[in-house]
Structures are given as C-alpha cells and as structure tokens.
Design a protein around this motif. Structure first.
Motif, PDB file in Angstrom:
ATOM      1  N   SER A 259     -38.115  18.241  -7.044  1.00 46.06           N
ATOM      2  CA  SER A 259     -37.782  19.431  -7.683  1.00 46.06           C
ATOM      3  C   SER A 259     -36.535  19.546  -8.078  1.00 46.06           C
ATOM      4  O   SER A 259     -35.588  19.100  -7.284  1.00 46.06           O
ATOM      5  CB  SER A 259     -38.104  20.759  -6.702  1.00 46.06           C
ATOM      6  N   GLN A 260     -35.941  20.043  -9.073  1.00 46.59           N
ATOM      7  CA  GLN A 260     -34.530  20.144  -9.718  1.00 46.59           C
ATOM      8  C   GLN A 260     -34.046  21.572  -8.931  1.00 46.59           C
ATOM      9  O   GLN A 260     -34.835  22.581  -9.048  1.00 46.59           O
ATOM     10  CB  GLN A 260     -34.750  20.020 -11.163  1.00 46.59           C
ATOM     11  N   LEU A 261     -33.058  21.225  -8.274  1.00 46.83           N
ATOM     12  CA  LEU A 261     -32.222  22.306  -7.579  1.00 46.83           C
ATOM     13  C   LEU A 261     -31.231  23.084  -8.449  1.00 46.83           C
ATOM     14  O   LEU A 261     -30.981  24.355  -8.208  1.00 46.83           O
ATOM     15  CB  LEU A 261     -31.711  21.979  -6.456  1.00 46.83           C
ATOM     16  N   SER A 262     -30.919  22.422  -9.631  1.00 49.68           N
ATOM     17  CA  SER A 262     -29.456  22.889 -10.262  1.00 49.68           C
ATOM     18  C   SER A 262     -29.807  22.652 -11.866  1.00 49.68           C
ATOM     19  O   SER A 262     -30.631  21.865 -12.257  1.00 49.68           O
ATOM     20  CB  SER A 262     -28.235  22.540 -10.086  1.00 49.68           C
ATOM     21  N   GLU A 263     -29.044  23.156 -12.446  1.00 48.63           N
ATOM     22  CA  GLU A 263     -28.957  22.818 -13.905  1.00 48.63           C
ATOM     23  C   GLU A 263     -28.181  21.573 -14.140  1.00 48.63           C
ATOM     24  O   GLU A 263     -27.668  21.046 -13.129  1.00 48.63           O
ATOM     25  CB  GLU A 263     -28.130  23.932 -14.583  1.00 48.63           C
ATOM     26  N   ILE A 264     -28.395  20.845 -15.178  1.00 50.55           N
ATOM     27  CA  ILE A 264     -27.536  19.850 -15.476  1.00 50.55           C
ATOM     28  C   ILE A 264     -26.338  20.093 -16.152  1.00 50.55           C
ATOM     29  O   ILE A 264     -26.326  20.685 -17.216  1.00 50.55           O
ATOM     30  CB  ILE A 264     -28.530  18.826 -16.472  1.00 50.55           C
ATOM     31  N   ASN A 265     -25.421  19.704 -15.389  1.00 51.42           N
ATOM     32  CA  ASN A 265     -23.940  20.056 -16.029  1.00 51.42           C
ATOM     33  C   ASN A 265     -23.220  18.816 -16.294  1.00 51.42           C
ATOM     34  O   ASN A 265     -23.353  17.926 -15.825  1.00 51.42           O
ATOM     35  CB  ASN A 265     -23.253  21.060 -14.931  1.00 51.42           C
ATOM     36  N   GLY A 266     -22.339  18.905 -17.296  1.00 45.42           N
ATOM     37  CA  GLY A 266     -21.643  17.731 -17.790  1.00 45.42           C
ATOM     38  C   GLY A 266     -19.978  17.896 -17.295  1.00 45.42           C
ATOM     39  O   GLY A 266     -19.533  19.019 -16.827  1.00 45.42           O
ATOM     40  N   PHE A 267     -19.508  16.808 -17.346  1.00 43.30           N
ATOM     41  CA  PHE A 267     -17.990  16.748 -16.795  1.00 43.30           C
ATOM     42  C   PHE A 267     -17.407  15.286 -17.673  1.00 43.30           C
ATOM     43  O   PHE A 267     -17.851  14.444 -17.915  1.00 43.30           O
ATOM     44  CB  PHE A 267     -17.484  16.666 -15.417  1.00 43.30           C
ATOM     45  N   GLY A 268     -16.184  15.714 -17.896  1.00 43.32           N
ATOM     46  CA  GLY A 268     -15.559  14.375 -18.347  1.00 43.32           C
ATOM     47  C   GLY A 268     -14.623  13.498 -17.200  1.00 43.32           C
ATOM     48  O   GLY A 268     -14.066  14.218 -16.332  1.00 43.32           O
ATOM     49  N   LEU A 269     -14.430  12.409 -17.544  1.00 38.80           N
ATOM     50  CA  LEU A 269     -13.484  11.676 -16.795  1.00 38.80           C
ATOM     51  C   LEU A 269     -12.451  10.799 -17.344  1.00 38.80           C
ATOM     52  O   LEU A 269     -12.745   9.970 -18.449  1.00 38.80           O
ATOM     53  CB  LEU A 269     -14.485  10.430 -16.228  1.00 38.80           C
ATOM     54  N   PRO A 270     -11.251  11.231 -17.436  1.00 38.95           N
ATOM     55  CA  PRO A 270     -10.228  10.525 -17.880  1.00 38.95           C
ATOM     56  C   PRO A 270      -9.682   9.249 -17.512  1.00 38.95           C
ATOM     57  O   PRO A 270      -9.199   9.341 -16.057  1.00 38.95           O
ATOM     58  CB  PRO A 270      -8.969  11.636 -18.065  1.00 38.95           C
TER      59      PRO A 270
END
Length: 382
Positions: A259-270
């Motif tokens: 089961s998925q517990l959270s939304e899919i969130n994005g982030f950037g990596l410099p």
C-alpha cells in the motif's frame, strides 16, 4: 543589537545543523534560521551515508551516540544492486549506517543544536533578499519580521538556495542536475530492513530505481534520472515509478500487496563535479546550496555535513584574523575541493561514461562477482 549576530546560518538541514554544532564552543553569537517549522518533511531518498555519521563522530563521539540513538530508523548493512539484464550483486558495507526519514533525522539534528549549543534558532524565517556591504550582511525576511544582520553568512538552504541565487551567478545546467521522485510504501514482500536496493534499468541508464527501508515496515521507493535525459526523453518520472512497481519482473510481485502511504513527490539534486563559486565576501555555501550531490549515487547528506563543518572552521579563521574577504574564503574553497570536490568530479566522469555505454553496466556486474574486482569497484564508487 538583538538581531545582529557574528554568524547567521541559513537552513537548518544537515549542513546548517552540522555547522552550528561545530561552532559549539566558538564563543560566537550564532543564529540558525529556516523558512519552515520542524519537524518537517524533506523529499529525499532517506539513506544516511556512513561518511555522514563518521563526520559527526569526529566532531564529537557523544553527539554521534545521540544521533545514532534515533529510534525512527532502519540499520542497513547490505546493498543489493540489480543490472538491466537481471543479474545482481550484494555488497556488505564495513562502515555503520542507517536510513531514516528526513522528518525525524533533521529534527534530531536540530534538537541536538538546541540542547548542546547557545545557537539562536529562528524558524519560519524565509529570506527574501540578501545585501552585503563592506561592514555586514543584511538578511531581509519575506514577511513582517525584523531583518537580521551579521558579519558572516553561511548558506545551507538547499537545492533552491536563496543565498546561492542572490550571491552567485549560477544558470541551470541540466547536465549537472538530477531530478527524482519518491513515495513511502508498506507491505512489500520478500524484503528485509537491513538491505538497500538499487535497480539499473535498460531504458533509463543515467539513473536508478531504489527501495530503501526506513523502519517499522516502511520503505522509501523512488526513481531518479539526469535532468538532461528527462528533458530529451520527455520522461514522466511519477508514471515510470508506478510502472516499475507494477511491471518490472523483479519488483512487481513484491508490490502486489503493498500500500502506498504518501503522494509521489519530486525533488532536484544539483550535482557536484563542476567548478562553481561557493564563497565570496562575507559568505560561504554548503551542502546542496554548493551543489555537492554525488553524481553517481545521488546522495548528499554526507557532503552537506562535511561542508558545514569545514565552513565552521573557516568562520573561526575569519574571526581570528578579522578578515571576511573573498580571498580569506579560499581556504574553504580549497578544503571543499580536496575533501569533497575531487571525488565528485571523478564520480561525474564515471557516471557520464557509463551512461554513454549501457552495455558496460551489465558487463560491470558480471566482473564484480570476482572478489578482487568488487573490492576495487567499491573503492572507486565509495
């Protein structure tokens, strides 16, 4: 002047808190500010590299013990890496490490700053602008709070750093930028909480899919790629992440009851590996604000902590000599390059080389089954 400090550290993540802890006995009036309240979620893979813990232990064994006692974690001893052709190798790490949601890990570091230093912590302080003169630095807030002034600014405010944007010229370079997405899942089968998993995919070789345990049966599941490849291939990372959990032959069956517990969130990596300005008159940048993400593996908590400690050492040099010039900051730039930057540059070259020749990934996995080759690869990769 109650709003004037010797040092203001912008950003209360690993870089900023490590810097504040390193200034514990400096006698300087230090402020640590952040735009958020804590605890707060930070979108990340949640893997805490062993070198991050080693840096804290070198700073203070007592602080290391307190950090390692964090209850919300999964102690990891092994990594399992899967090649595009399905082959895999297992690596047992010699250095102690764990995974922990940044919600808890960062809050513990900040609690340690509050408990063990005289640092003034000011949350909900979003910086709108920064002005540097010959005499001081002025930080203007985005709301109706009073401005802060200081003699030295240390920018630890992450990938979207206000300090980096205001104080350096840094255009977006997609070839040195990764983007990733992650969500939390529970109910995975055929897994354990001591092993991190990396999957290298034939279609998206300049990146990987991961499954990282974070404790209590919860897993941080994510997928990341080089930004230039995302743009060129028009990849929807969120859709790819879900497709892998449903269709990948070695993954899908393990997610069948998850089961998925959270939304899919994005982030950037410099990504590190490129020469960039990270200091100047009366300021230094650390961690993601200084683009110190490892290009090969995507981790940055260790380099954030290391650079925060180096910035604290430079701050002591500045106040001892009463010199806050850009020339004085060269020691910091050189120390970051020698201790962090050279390795990141090597990782970037290796990442680009591998991604240009996908067959090398499968070949490398085959060779790595040899104990001597595996030992050599671990030394190269880290």
């Amino acid at each position: 002047m109650t709003n004037h400090y010797h040092v203001v550290i912008v950003g209360a993540g690993p870089a900023g808190t490590a810097c504040a802890l390193a200034l514990q006995h400096s006698g300087l009036r230090v402020a640590l500010i952040d735009k958020d309240q804590f605890p707060r979620d930070k979108v990340c893979g949640d893997a805490i590299p062993g070198l991050a813990l080693k840096a804290i232990r070198q700073l203070s064994p007592a602080l290391y013990d307190e950090l390692y006692a964090l209850p919300q974690k999964a102690e990891t001893r092994d990594s399992r890496l899967f090649a595009p052709d399905g082959g895999d190798i297992r690596v047992r790490w010699q250095i102690q490490t764990f995974n922990s949601p940044r919600l808890h890990f960062d809050a513990r570091l900040l609690a340690m700053v509050r408990a063990h230093t005289a640092t003034h912590v000011q949350l909900d302080f979003a910086v709108k602008d920064i002005h540097i003169t010959a005499e001081q630095v002025t930080l203007l807030p985005a709301n109706d709070q009073a401005p802060l002034t200081c003699q030295l600014l240390i920018g630890c405010d992450g990938a979207n750093s206000v300090a980096a944007r205001k104080l350096t010229k840094r255009p977006l370079d997609r070839a040195h930028q990764c983007v990733a997405v992650r969500a939390y899942f529970q109910g995975l089968t055929d897994t354990d909480e001591t092993t991190t998993e990396f999957y290298f995919l034939r279609e998206y070789i300049a990146g990987y899919f991961w499954i990282f345990p974070v404790g209590d049966g919860v897993y941080n599941v994510g997928f990341g790629m080089l930004s230039s490849d995302v743009a060129a291939q028009k990849v929807d990372l969120k859709k790819v992440l879900l497709a892998i959990t449903r269709e990948h032959p070695q993954v899908a069956k393990r997610f069948a009851q998850a089961s998925q517990l959270s939304e899919i969130n994005g982030f950037g990596l410099p990504l590190g590996g490129k020469s960039r300005p990270i200091s100047g008159n009366r300021f230094m940048l650390c961690g993601d604000a200084a683009s110190l993400i490892d290009p090969l593996q995507g981790h940055g908590i260790d380099t954030a902590i290391q650079s925060g400690i180096l910035a604290a050492k430079q701050a002591l040099r500045c106040f001892k000599q009463q010199d806050f010039s850009g020339a004085q900051m060269r020691w910091y730039e050189q120390a970051v390059y020698q201790q962090i930057g050279k390795k990141l540059a090597r990782s970037y070259r290796l990442m680009r080389f591998i991604s240009s020749k996908p067959w090398l990934v499968n070949a490398g996995f085959g060779l790595a089954r040899n104990a001597w080759v595996k030992k050599w690869l671990l030394k190269v990769v880290g």
